[in-house]
Design a protein around this motif. Structure first.
Motif, PDB file in Angstrom:
ATOM      1  N   TYR A  97       0.838  -1.198   0.000  1.00 41.42           N
ATOM      2  CA  TYR A  97       0.000   0.000   0.000  1.00 41.42           C
ATOM      3  C   TYR A  97       0.872   1.247   0.000  1.00 41.42           C
ATOM      4  CZ  TYR A  97      -3.754   3.200   1.457  1.00 41.42           C
ATOM      5  OH  TYR A  97      -4.654   4.244   1.524  1.00 41.42           O
ATOM      6  N   GLY A  98       1.994   1.186   0.687  1.00 36.79           N
ATOM      7  CA  GLY A  98       2.927   2.317   0.665  1.00 36.79           C
ATOM      8  C   GLY A  98       3.465   2.581  -0.728  1.00 36.79           C
ATOM      9  N   ARG A  99       3.644   1.510  -1.519  1.00 35.08           N
ATOM     10  CA  ARG A  99       4.110   1.680  -2.899  1.00 35.08           C
ATOM     11  C   ARG A  99       2.982   2.172  -3.806  1.00 35.08           C
ATOM     12  NH1 ARG A  99       6.164  -3.390  -1.783  1.00 35.08           N
ATOM     13  NH2 ARG A  99       4.533  -4.387  -3.031  1.00 35.08           N
ATOM     14  N   GLY A 100       1.758   2.180  -3.293  1.00 32.21           N
ATOM     15  CA  GLY A 100       0.621   2.578  -4.118  1.00 32.21           C
ATOM     16  C   GLY A 100       0.167   1.469  -5.043  1.00 32.21           C
ATOM     17  N   GLU A 101       0.336   0.195  -4.576  1.00 31.67           N
ATOM     18  CA  GLU A 101      -0.034  -0.969  -5.399  1.00 31.67           C
ATOM     19  C   GLU A 101      -1.014  -1.833  -4.618  1.00 31.67           C
ATOM     20  OE1 GLU A 101       3.656  -2.913  -6.040  1.00 31.67           O
ATOM     21  OE2 GLU A 101       4.606  -1.178  -6.983  1.00 31.67           O
ATOM     22  N   LEU A 102      -2.274  -1.727  -4.932  1.00 31.86           N
ATOM     23  CA  LEU A 102      -3.281  -2.536  -4.249  1.00 31.86           C
ATOM     24  C   LEU A 102      -4.069  -3.355  -5.259  1.00 31.86           C
ATOM     25  CD1 LEU A 102      -4.873  -0.300  -1.456  1.00 31.86           C
ATOM     26  CD2 LEU A 102      -3.201  -2.133  -1.216  1.00 31.86           C
ATOM     27  N   HIS A 103      -4.219  -4.650  -4.952  1.00 32.79           N
ATOM     28  CA  HIS A 103      -5.073  -5.542  -5.725  1.00 32.79           C
ATOM     29  C   HIS A 103      -6.399  -5.703  -4.975  1.00 32.79           C
ATOM     30  CE1 HIS A 103      -1.176  -6.273  -7.577  1.00 32.79           C
ATOM     31  NE2 HIS A 103      -1.829  -6.719  -8.617  1.00 32.79           N
ATOM     32  N   PRO A 104      -7.394  -6.331  -5.588  1.00 33.45           N
ATOM     33  CA  PRO A 104      -8.726  -6.360  -4.972  1.00 33.45           C
ATOM     34  C   PRO A 104      -8.760  -6.815  -3.519  1.00 33.45           C
ATOM     35  CG  PRO A 104      -8.882  -7.127  -7.220  1.00 33.45           C
ATOM     36  CD  PRO A 104      -7.413  -6.919  -6.945  1.00 33.45           C
ATOM     37  N   TRP A 105      -7.909  -7.787  -3.155  1.00 35.50           N
ATOM     38  CA  TRP A 105      -7.934  -8.304  -1.783  1.00 35.50           C
ATOM     39  C   TRP A 105      -6.595  -8.133  -1.083  1.00 35.50           C
ATOM     40  CZ3 TRP A 105     -12.317  -9.792   0.693  1.00 35.50           C
ATOM     41  CH2 TRP A 105     -13.460  -9.948  -0.096  1.00 35.50           C
ATOM     42  N   SER A 106      -5.802  -7.166  -1.519  1.00 35.12           N
ATOM     43  CA  SER A 106      -4.545  -6.894  -0.837  1.00 35.12           C
ATOM     44  C   SER A 106      -4.800  -6.381   0.577  1.00 35.12           C
ATOM     45  CB  SER A 106      -3.732  -5.841  -1.592  1.00 35.12           C
ATOM     46  OG  SER A 106      -3.298  -6.314  -2.836  1.00 35.12           O
ATOM     47  N   ASP A 107      -3.883  -6.710   1.489  1.00 36.95           N
ATOM     48  CA  ASP A 107      -3.964  -6.151   2.834  1.00 36.95           C
ATOM     49  C   ASP A 107      -3.688  -4.659   2.788  1.00 36.95           C
ATOM     50  OD1 ASP A 107      -4.429  -8.668   3.847  1.00 36.95           O
ATOM     51  OD2 ASP A 107      -2.324  -9.049   4.325  1.00 36.95           O
ATOM     52  N   ILE A 108      -4.369  -3.923   3.646  1.00 39.08           N
ATOM     53  CA  ILE A 108      -4.109  -2.498   3.801  1.00 39.08           C
ATOM     54  C   ILE A 108      -3.208  -2.342   5.016  1.00 39.08           C
ATOM     55  CG2 ILE A 108      -5.158  -0.211   4.026  1.00 39.08           C
ATOM     56  CD1 ILE A 108      -6.045  -1.766   1.527  1.00 39.08           C
ATOM     57  N   ASP A 109      -1.912  -2.151   4.781  1.00 37.91           N
ATOM     58  CA  ASP A 109      -0.939  -2.056   5.869  1.00 37.91           C
ATOM     59  C   ASP A 109      -0.728  -0.599   6.253  1.00 37.91           C
ATOM     60  OD1 ASP A 109      -0.499  -4.823   6.012  1.00 37.91           O
ATOM     61  OD2 ASP A 109       0.914  -4.741   4.340  1.00 37.91           O
TER      62      ASP A 109
END
Length: 894
Positions: A97-109
């Protein structure tokens, strides 16, 4: 030239990336306050919009960035609602998430950076923020730390230090965040050198978990070699040491060429697309490319079945070639980083020849024009590496030059006698053959030098039997042959080692291994096509006509020994004689034997077992004996029976068993019994039958560590049409894999069953309690004369459910033995043998013996059957009746 699978068709319609910002949220919420239910609805709406845009063809880079921006917008709104007026707190995105890369079910860290202890009111507000954040929908991982706590935890845990490198401020005070960034990139936590060494060790450990190959049937898109984690690894080191913000910065620093940057970005985009669709298909966080999803993703990516290649195979070939290319780039870049970060002072140079030198322990060109001046150096490099075992590998600069100049390997290059000699020298070198062929494939040289090999790079077969891609399997075959050739591995397969080390020209076996599957995917018989390829290659490389024909014969017949051992009755002297005629002489048999064992073990290591090894060994030994005897003087059936009886009597005599008592037992046994069983088994059976007081009651014996491999279960019971079905059901319910079933009807109305079994995972049964359990259950079943088979309640394995295997039934005549051969190919599942047994009982067919083989998701079983009067099934009506009964039972749920 290595052929690339065509990319799947993408939507040509231009798709505008969605905007997720504060204005969007306000528009979506209207006049409403950003309460959890409203934000949850906004999250759902945005997620639906992203799915629609993914289906319309929006690029993966836009998708992952858009989802990240959407979460930014929601989080900032929620933060401002609870903590908007709070000073000194910072909400920070870390990890992906810090890299600005989220997939549909990625964790939000997330991390909340605080300045000392929080007052109770702020602590309550923060707890409410986190609680309501969970209510919105995504999986959230969070930590609350002071700057000092960040310092301590990051010093102890490289993962935390890595996450901090990715830190991105979402909302809150700027100064504490800047202090965190300054700390993160200082030597106070990890020096650039120690960070690189630890991350390198992490990657090595991660790759080992996947057996150092991305070519698994169900690869992990994120963690496997060549996966997204390898790209992230490059980014972490680049950010920590060089201060790079993006991969493109590496190009400006001179670490990436424009072409390499393009391939890195294209590979990342493809894997992002795969992972995005994988999450959507699974409806959860899922990074394993399981069989359940491969078909769906191939369809969604636009692949279509072709004449010689399924859509899923085309998709997976593109996947494997992508991760192979990313793996190469990862290796090259990390080597460059190693030279820049770890090596200090002037490089240590050791000259080797006019083309190469050792530079700090790595093979390096003497100048950048070596390959342009003399393209043969592209092959010479691998031969030099074989002769320099102390070399740690190839320098990054040289890897890059190989990639840039491999186009020079063209038809003119292949015709050059110098290059032909170099290739054969690499093959004949006493050390480093496997390592260098793997390296040749990794660097793209092998597929250029042998264009036919280039076509199978990354090619997979959509089944459970072929664990690896065709090129990876081929290299494992080569590796297995090499291990047979090296005395330090004699303990693994002593007989194979003995034979291999006595071969006059081991390189012929290597060539056969290299070409045995080279024609996969072309249509037609891959053995015949591959044999033609091998013959041309051998003649072009100066091999004699005899050697060339031998290699071509091995390629053409590379399945002969395994099919004969697993599908024919090798206790039949005529089967051995026919096989010996096809082989012709001992030299051909020796080459074929080591190639077969190397091939089968490299196809799916989990399916290799002691039983299969014993079958191959038995066929080899009996064929060797037939060849020594002479093909014009075959062993007669009666002669083999007499020989087996003589050896069995000798064994029993050593145990002080009287011959007259033995012959009394043997009177009831037909001659075929002595063909189907070894002297050791006959000794075991005879003693058990002599000790069994009442012939009208069942006898059960279990013997672990059977000489043929596996555990043998011996049952003698009064003749009962349901006995085979009951015994089969009991073994299957116990979770055992049945490898072999031999049935003999005695002259006194009894039936002898000998089963060979392993655990379901292919392991030997070495626990006495397990043997006792088998004995107890089988004795119960044998005692239920006339009873129905028990129901099978085991579930079908997950992987098997992804395949639909049609049932095929074939009959053949075994005229010499007065039997009919029934061959069944169908989907493997719990209770399969019990269903077959039920069909045999329904149609009143007697089973004489069975050879059971599971090939991945497919069962390929052979049954030798007769009518109840022991005559073959000569009537077409009887065969059709049996086929109909089998199809009814097997196709109910297949």
């Amino acid at each position: 030239m290595t052929s690339e699978p065509s990319a799947a068709p993408a939507s040509r319609r231009r798709v505008t990336p969605p905007r997720f910002d504060r204005a969007w949220l306000e528009e979506l919420l209207g006049e409403r306050e950003p309460l959890p239910q409203h934000l949850r609805a906004a999250h759902k709406h945005a997620s639906t919009r992203l799915r629609e845009m993914a289906a319309a063809g929006l690029s993966a880079s836009h998708l992952v960035a858009a989802r990240s921006r959407m979460m930014d917008t929601l989080l900032r709104a929620l933060w401002r609602r609870h903590l908007g007026g709070t000073r000194g707190l910072v909400l920070i995105a870390v990890g992906g998430y810090g890299r600005g890369e989220l997939h549909p079910w990625s964790d939000i860290d997330l991390m909340v950076l605080i300045n000392g202890a929080l007052p109770a009111q702020r602590r309550t507000a923060l707890q409410q923020f986190l609680t309501e954040l969970w209510d919105i929908g995504p999986d959230v991982g969070h930590s609350v730390r002071t700057l000092e706590e960040c310092r301590e935890t990051a010093r102890q845990d490289i993962t935390i230090a890595t996450n901090l490198i990715e830190a991105r401020r979402l909302v809150g005070a700027k100064k504490p965040f800047e202090a965190l960034r300054q700390l993160t990139f200082s030597d106070e936590l990890w020096t650039s050198r120690s960070f690189f060494e630890r991350k390198l060790e992490e990657q090595r450990d991660r790759h080992h978990k996947f057996h150092d190959t991305a070519y698994k049937l169900e690869p992990n898109v994120k963690e496997s070699p060549g996966g997204l984690r390898d790209i992230q690894m490059i980014g972490w080191v680049a950010k920590r040491h060089f201060g790079a913000r993006t991969l493109s910065d590496l190009a400006s620093y001179g670490f990436l060429s424009r072409d390499e940057h393009r391939k890195l970005v294209e590979g990342q985009s493809f894997l992002w697309r795969v992972r995005w669709l994988l999450h959507e298909s699974a409806g959860r966080k899922e990074d394993r490319l399981l069989f359940d999803y491969q078909l769906k993703l191939a369809k969604r990516l636009g692949y279509e079945d072709q004449e010689h290649s399924l859509a899923v195979e085309q998709f997976m070939q593109r996947y494997y070639r992508t991760v192979m290319e990313l793996n190469r780039l990862n290796e090259m870049l990390l080597q460059l980083f190693k030279e820049a970060i770890l090596l200090e002072g002037e490089p240590r140079l050791e000259p080797i020849n006019e083309h190469f030198q050792l530079k700090n322990g790595y093979l390096d060109v003497v100048d950048r024009d070596v390959f342009r001046r003399d393209p043969s150096a592209l092959l010479e490099l691998f031969h030099v590496l074989q002769q320099q075992p102390e070399a740690e590998g190839v320098s990054a600069g040289t890897i890059r030059l190989i990639r840039q100049h491999r186009r020079l390997i063209n038809e003119r290059f292949r015709r050059d006698p110098k290059n032909k000699a170099l290739f054969m020298a690499i093959l004949r070198e006493p050390q480093g053959v496997t390592h260098e062929f793997r390296r040749m494939n990794s660097y793209g040289v092998l597929g250029r030098y042998i264009p036919e090999f280039g076509h199978i790079v990354g090619r997979m077969q959509y089944d459970l039997f072929h664990t690896y891609t065709v090129d990876e399997h081929t290299l494992f075959v080569l590796s297995n042959l090499r291990r047979f050739a090296l005395s330090r591995f004699d303990h693994e397969y002593p007989e194979c080692s003995r034979i291999m080390q006595a071969l006059p020209k081991p390189e012929l076996a290597y060539l056969a291994g290299l070409f045995h599957d080279i024609a996969k995917g072309r249509g037609g018989d891959h053995s015949e096509l591959g044999a033609d390829d091998a013959l041309r290659f051998c003649r072009r490389h100066g091999l004699s006509n005899y050697d060339s024909r031998l290699v071509a014969w091995l390629v053409r017949q590379h399945l002969l020994l395994s099919l004969t051992a697993q599908k024919k009755d090798i206790s039949d002297p005529r089967v051995i004689h026919d096989f010996a005629e096809k082989v012709g002489d001992q030299l051909h048999l020796d080459y074929l034997y080591v190639l077969t064992v190397a091939d089968v073990r490299a196809t799916n290591p989990e399916l290799w077992n002691s039983w299969k090894g014993s079958l191959f060994q038995e066929l080899y030994n009996n064929t060797s004996r037939a060849l020594r005897r002479g093909l014009i003087n075959p062993v007669a059936r009666d002669e083999m029976i007499a020989e087996t009886q003589r050896e069995s009597l000798e064994r029993l005599a050593k145990r002080r068993v009287a011959a007259e008592h033995v012959r009394d037992i043997w009177k009831a046994l037909p001659g075929d019994y002595f063909l189907r069983h070894s002297p050791s088994e006959i000794e075991w059976h005879t003693e058990a039958l002599m000790a069994h007081a009442n012939p009208n009651t069942p006898l059960v014996q279990v013997r672990r560590a059977n000489e043929r491999g596996g555990t043998a279960v011996f049952v003698c019971s009064p003749r009962d049409d349901l006995a085979f079905a009951r015994s089969t059901a009991a073994l299957e319910q116990l979770g055992l894999t049945v490898l072999d079933a031999r049935i003999v009807s005695t002259r006194d109305e009894r039936t002898l069953y000998t089963w060979v079994v392993l655990e379901a995972d292919g392991e030997e049964i070495d626990d006495p309690r397990r043997s006792d359990e088998i004995f107890r259950i089988m004795r119960e079943e044998a005692g239920r004369l006339g009873g129905e088979p028990r129901a099978i309640r085991r579930r079908m394995p997950r992987q098997h459910r992804s395949f639909s295997t049609p049932t095929r039934i074939h009959f053949d005549d075994d005229e010499r033995n007065g039997r009919t051969i029934l061959e069944i190919s169908t989907g493997d599942r719990p209770g399969l043998l019990t269903r077959i047994a039920g069909a045999l009982r329904e149609t009143r067919i007697r089973l004489q013996t069975a050879k059971v083989a599971t090939v991945g998701e497919k069962a390929e079983d052979i049954f030798f059957i007769t009518e109840t009067d022991d005559s073959p099934l000569n009537s077409e009506e009887r065969r059709q009746a049996l086929a109909d009964a089998l199809l009814r039972r097997l196709d109910d749920d297949n």
